[in-house]
Design a protein around this motif. Sequence first.
Motif, PDB file in Angstrom:
ATOM      1  N   TYR A 162       0.844  -1.202   0.000  1.00  0.00           N
ATOM      2  CA  TYR A 162       0.000   0.000   0.000  1.00  0.00           C
ATOM      3  C   TYR A 162       0.876   1.246   0.000  1.00  0.00           C
ATOM      4  CZ  TYR A 162      -3.267   3.530   1.793  1.00  0.00           C
ATOM      5  OH  TYR A 162      -4.015   4.674   1.958  1.00  0.00           O
ATOM      6  N   GLN A 163       1.840   1.288   0.907  1.00  0.00           N
ATOM      7  CA  GLN A 163       2.713   2.454   1.013  1.00  0.00           C
ATOM      8  C   GLN A 163       3.589   2.635  -0.219  1.00  0.00           C
ATOM      9  OE1 GLN A 163       4.393   1.518   4.865  1.00  0.00           O
ATOM     10  NE2 GLN A 163       2.969   2.930   5.891  1.00  0.00           N
ATOM     11  N   LEU A 164       3.985   1.529  -0.827  1.00  0.00           N
ATOM     12  CA  LEU A 164       4.774   1.606  -2.061  1.00  0.00           C
ATOM     13  C   LEU A 164       3.953   2.265  -3.169  1.00  0.00           C
ATOM     14  CD1 LEU A 164       7.383   0.862  -3.586  1.00  0.00           C
ATOM     15  CD2 LEU A 164       6.292  -1.307  -4.159  1.00  0.00           C
ATOM     16  N   ASN A 165       2.669   1.897  -3.268  1.00  0.00           N
ATOM     17  CA  ASN A 165       1.801   2.521  -4.275  1.00  0.00           C
ATOM     18  C   ASN A 165       1.617   4.009  -4.006  1.00  0.00           C
ATOM     19  OD1 ASN A 165       0.615   0.748  -6.439  1.00  0.00           O
ATOM     20  ND2 ASN A 165       0.369  -0.556  -4.656  1.00  0.00           N
ATOM     21  N   ILE A 166       1.528   4.389  -2.749  1.00  0.00           N
ATOM     22  CA  ILE A 166       1.401   5.807  -2.399  1.00  0.00           C
ATOM     23  C   ILE A 166       2.678   6.544  -2.784  1.00  0.00           C
ATOM     24  CG2 ILE A 166       1.054   7.464  -0.520  1.00  0.00           C
ATOM     25  CD1 ILE A 166      -1.424   5.724  -1.292  1.00  0.00           C
ATOM     26  N   GLU A 167       3.839   5.935  -2.530  1.00  0.00           N
ATOM     27  CA  GLU A 167       5.121   6.559  -2.912  1.00  0.00           C
ATOM     28  C   GLU A 167       5.215   6.728  -4.427  1.00  0.00           C
ATOM     29  OE1 GLU A 167       7.571   8.053  -1.150  1.00  0.00           O
ATOM     30  OE2 GLU A 167       6.158   7.760   0.510  1.00  0.00           O
ATOM     31  N   LYS A 168       4.770   5.713  -5.162  1.00  0.00           N
ATOM     32  CA  LYS A 168       4.763   5.806  -6.632  1.00  0.00           C
ATOM     33  C   LYS A 168       3.835   6.930  -7.084  1.00  0.00           C
ATOM     34  CE  LYS A 168       5.636   0.932  -7.735  1.00  0.00           C
ATOM     35  NZ  LYS A 168       5.016  -0.288  -8.296  1.00  0.00           N
TER      36      LYS A 168
END
Length: 195
Positions: free
Chosen positions: A120-126
């Motif tokens: 989830y956090q990786l998608n937000i960073e992207k």
Amino acid sequence: LIIENLEQLKSKIQSSTDLSKEEIDEITISIDEQIKKINDAKSTLENINEETSRDEIKDAASTIRQSWQETKVHYNKIKLRHLGARLRNLILKAEILGERAEEKALTLNSEELNLLISEYQLNIEKAKEQYDFGKKLWEDMVVSGQVDESTRESQKYLKEANNNLKESRKILREIMKMFKEKRIEFSLESKEVEL
């Protein structure tokens, strides 16, 4: 038509909940300046008569062309800035939810849940990264000949940011499902974020 489009954009901006009061005021002033330039150019064109020299007609046509090109740059920058503000707010809210989920997950010590939260956090960073690329493009937009290409590029990045946010929402649903199964309350309400 140009003035009508600018007035519609101004109306959208003034009713926006995604922009701060200062941003709305700044953009409104910019739109009003562009409307004035177009009206001045239009007035110059309307004042042409039989006694108008060829050079004056060329100058009037040049003024109109230049005003249109400047307006096109500002119009696209403002549209992209408004869209970007909406995305920025969504990203900030998603970050808050991610932090909240991470805090709740600490009590469970579930590897599956931690992996979902990381994803989830990786998608937000992207999404943040794509938003920043799009923002840089619309902020750097100054040359009228590159407006269409820059607008398309910026829209592409903003769309990719939105797609990453959509993917993160899917993951958030899975996280919430796991919390529900473990009988842990998880609120989606996010406090207003000062931008």
